[in-house]
Design a protein around this motif. Structure first.
Motif, PDB file in Angstrom:
ATOM      1  N   ARG A 162      54.443 -25.333  39.320  1.00 36.34           N
ATOM      2  CA  ARG A 162      54.355 -26.022  38.179  1.00 36.34           C
ATOM      3  C   ARG A 162      53.384 -26.568  37.717  1.00 36.34           C
ATOM      4  NH1 ARG A 162      59.155 -26.865  40.913  1.00 36.34           N
ATOM      5  NH2 ARG A 162      60.684 -27.647  40.246  1.00 36.34           N
ATOM      6  N   VAL A 163      52.663 -26.964  36.417  1.00 35.34           N
ATOM      7  CA  VAL A 163      50.934 -27.330  35.808  1.00 35.34           C
ATOM      8  C   VAL A 163      51.514 -28.649  35.906  1.00 35.34           C
ATOM      9  CG1 VAL A 163      49.612 -26.852  34.328  1.00 35.34           C
ATOM     10  CG2 VAL A 163      50.866 -24.979  35.476  1.00 35.34           C
ATOM     11  N   SER A 164      51.012 -29.417  36.656  1.00 34.30           N
ATOM     12  CA  SER A 164      51.235 -30.889  36.184  1.00 34.30           C
ATOM     13  C   SER A 164      50.181 -31.422  34.367  1.00 34.30           C
ATOM     14  CB  SER A 164      50.815 -32.105  36.986  1.00 34.30           C
ATOM     15  OG  SER A 164      49.824 -31.834  37.632  1.00 34.30           O
ATOM     16  N   SER A 165      49.934 -32.770  34.545  1.00 30.56           N
ATOM     17  CA  SER A 165      49.612 -32.729  33.738  1.00 30.56           C
ATOM     18  C   SER A 165      47.563 -32.990  33.888  1.00 30.56           C
ATOM     19  CB  SER A 165      49.366 -34.604  33.016  1.00 30.56           C
ATOM     20  OG  SER A 165      49.602 -35.612  34.019  1.00 30.56           O
ATOM     21  N   ALA A 166      47.749 -33.952  35.151  1.00 27.38           N
ATOM     22  CA  ALA A 166      46.278 -33.411  35.853  1.00 27.38           C
ATOM     23  C   ALA A 166      45.892 -32.015  36.083  1.00 27.38           C
ATOM     24  CB  ALA A 166      46.173 -33.656  37.059  1.00 27.38           C
ATOM     25  N   GLU A 211      40.260 -36.277  25.029  1.00 30.26           N
ATOM     26  CA  GLU A 211      40.320 -37.415  24.678  1.00 30.26           C
ATOM     27  C   GLU A 211      41.214 -38.530  26.052  1.00 30.26           C
ATOM     28  OE1 GLU A 211      43.986 -40.325  22.797  1.00 30.26           O
ATOM     29  OE2 GLU A 211      43.037 -38.345  21.163  1.00 30.26           O
ATOM     30  N   ARG A 212      42.059 -37.923  26.914  1.00 32.38           N
ATOM     31  CA  ARG A 212      42.622 -38.712  27.706  1.00 32.38           C
ATOM     32  C   ARG A 212      41.660 -38.723  28.722  1.00 32.38           C
ATOM     33  NH1 ARG A 212      46.805 -34.097  28.318  1.00 32.38           N
ATOM     34  NH2 ARG A 212      46.626 -33.298  30.175  1.00 32.38           N
ATOM     35  N   LEU A 213      40.723 -38.224  28.880  1.00 28.37           N
ATOM     36  CA  LEU A 213      40.173 -37.539  30.156  1.00 28.37           C
ATOM     37  C   LEU A 213      38.537 -38.919  29.634  1.00 28.37           C
ATOM     38  CD1 LEU A 213      39.384 -33.993  31.361  1.00 28.37           C
ATOM     39  CD2 LEU A 213      40.851 -35.945  32.387  1.00 28.37           C
ATOM     40  N   ARG A 214      38.379 -39.399  28.892  1.00 26.76           N
ATOM     41  CA  ARG A 214      37.955 -40.577  28.544  1.00 26.76           C
ATOM     42  C   ARG A 214      38.474 -42.228  28.737  1.00 26.76           C
ATOM     43  NH1 ARG A 214      36.619 -37.630  24.022  1.00 26.76           N
ATOM     44  NH2 ARG A 214      37.466 -38.877  22.425  1.00 26.76           N
ATOM     45  N   GLY A 254      43.774 -35.938  39.219  1.00 30.35           N
ATOM     46  CA  GLY A 254      43.748 -36.527  37.847  1.00 30.35           C
ATOM     47  C   GLY A 254      42.553 -37.816  37.620  1.00 30.35           C
ATOM     48  N   THR A 255      42.584 -38.305  39.154  1.00 28.44           N
ATOM     49  CA  THR A 255      41.824 -40.032  38.792  1.00 28.44           C
ATOM     50  C   THR A 255      40.075 -38.934  39.875  1.00 28.44           C
ATOM     51  OG1 THR A 255      43.635 -40.285  39.925  1.00 28.44           O
ATOM     52  CG2 THR A 255      40.564 -41.572  40.539  1.00 28.44           C
TER      53      THR A 255
END
Length: 379
Positions: free
Chosen positions: A333-337, A22-25, A296-297
């Motif tokens: 660590r694992v970020s949201s990206a 969802e957030r990748l859109r 993320g971008t």
């Protein structure tokens, strides 16, 4: 503090996040508000530790146990007053700070640290919703004028403090919008710019003057102001002086992030001047927060593949013996990206770039490296 036995009864719980697909859109924020009941339970984990080392970890000296306790007791207005006592802009730090306070949380000695950052962000969100954040112009003016050069987080905080003291403050910004790194460096999915604009409106109503598109000259400013604060930021990028660096298709992170942020602001950026990862195989050199912002971008722009290079070896899952509490935990660590995809490549050093006949980058040559200690230093 909080519930005396809370840290024994309640486990750490991360804030909810939107599903990856969802957030990748879109470019909206990744994380969702935490339910109030969950948040109060997380605040209850703040133990009566005697000496709260979270103060030592927080660069602002936030009164963390105080507002954790107030949240647990449902005293939200008191909590925002305590938070604002040391932090001008909790909505920025609550979303963007790497939370060194959690790294020095006493509970973290043998358990998961308190979710301090999430509690902080929720306090300020609640304050805005309730109307507790409102313009408060100083009752008395000193008559003195102060210039602040740079409108990033440091410049805005300095302007806010000076204005509270009663001085007339003017903030000069070289770019076309106020915000500095907050505006053009931080991706929209980490902090939507409406939160920045909301705070700027309050600062303006409190009497701060903002002037954009101004490249300040020292002599001109000195003639009009009694004092100057230089908060120009660190916009000069760190280059990688290896063969092939001049090839097309190799970009600094801030150039890349700024262009996408401009499009998110609604600016018309011509295709020939835009940097996009759409349909490309991407390598990000650098494994820190800025690299994660680029990652993320890249995902949202539609890259074919992406690898993120890190010079250092992969961190351990838990603290190493030479990284004791309350030092910042050098752990994996694992970020949201990173949750969204891509491959992380550790202990690798870029040696050269290779291009084609048109001068465009096509290959990257790198070496695996090993960190060794010598004379008490890592080499």
């Amino acid at each position: 503090m909080g519930k005396v036995t809370g840290f024994l009864e309640i486990g750490r719980k991360k804030p909810p996040a939107r599903p990856v697909q969802e957030r990748l859109r879109d470019w909206k924020e990744v994380y969702l508000p935490s339910p109030e009941d969950d948040l109060k339970k997380q605040a209850a984990r703040c133990m009566d530790c005697g000496i709260p080392f979270c103060h030592q970890g927080c660069p602002l000296g936030n009164l963390i146990p105080d507002w954790n306790d107030l949240v647990y007791r449902n005293q939200w207005q008191d909590a925002i007053q305590r938070l604002h006592a040391t932090n001008n802009f909790p909505e920025f730090t609550g979303k963007l700070c790497p939370a060194p306070c959690e790294g020095s949380c006493v509970l973290g000695i043998n358990d998961d640290a308190v979710t301090i950052k999430t509690v902080e962000n929720t306090i300020i969100d609640r304050a805005w919703e309730e109307g507790w954040v409102a313009p408060q112009p100083p009752a008395v003016r000193t008559g003195k004028k102060v210039a602040v050069v740079g409108s990033g987080p440091a410049g805005l905080a300095a302007a806010d403090q000076l204005n509270r003291a009663g001085h007339w403050v003017t903030v000069f910004e070289r770019s076309d919008r106020i915000g500095g790194l907050l505006r053009y460096g931080i991706p929209e999915f980490k902090m939507e710019k409406r939160f920045l604009d909301r705070r700027l409106q309050v600062l303006e109503k409190e009497g701060i003057i903002f002037r954009t598109n101004v490249d300040v000259g020292g002599r001109e400013v000195m003639g009009e102001f009694e004092a100057i604060v230089l908060a120009c930021g660190a916009g000069w990028p760190r280059d990688l002086p290896v063969p092939g660096r001049e090839l097309q298709g190799i970009h600094f992170a801030m150039d890349y992030l700024t262009l996408q942020n401009r499009r998110c602001e609604g600016d018309r950026v011509p295709e020939e001047g835009f940097i996009t990862a759409n349909g490309k195989r991407v390598v990000i050199i650098g494994g820190g927060d800025t690299g994660a912002d680029c990652l993320g971008t890249v995902h949202r722009q539609g890259a074919l593949s992406v690898h993120q290079f890190e010079l250092l070896p992969k961190p351990p899952a838990a603290r190493a013996p030479d990284n004791p509490w309350p030092q910042w935990p050098n752990v994996f660590r694992v970020s949201s990206a990173h949750e969204e995809g891509g491959e992380r490549v550790y202990a690798v050093a870029t040696q050269r770039f290779i291009g084609d006949e048109q001068g465009k980058v096509r290959q990257l040559q790198a070496l695996k490296v090993e960190m060794a200690r010598g004379g008490g230093r890592i080499e």
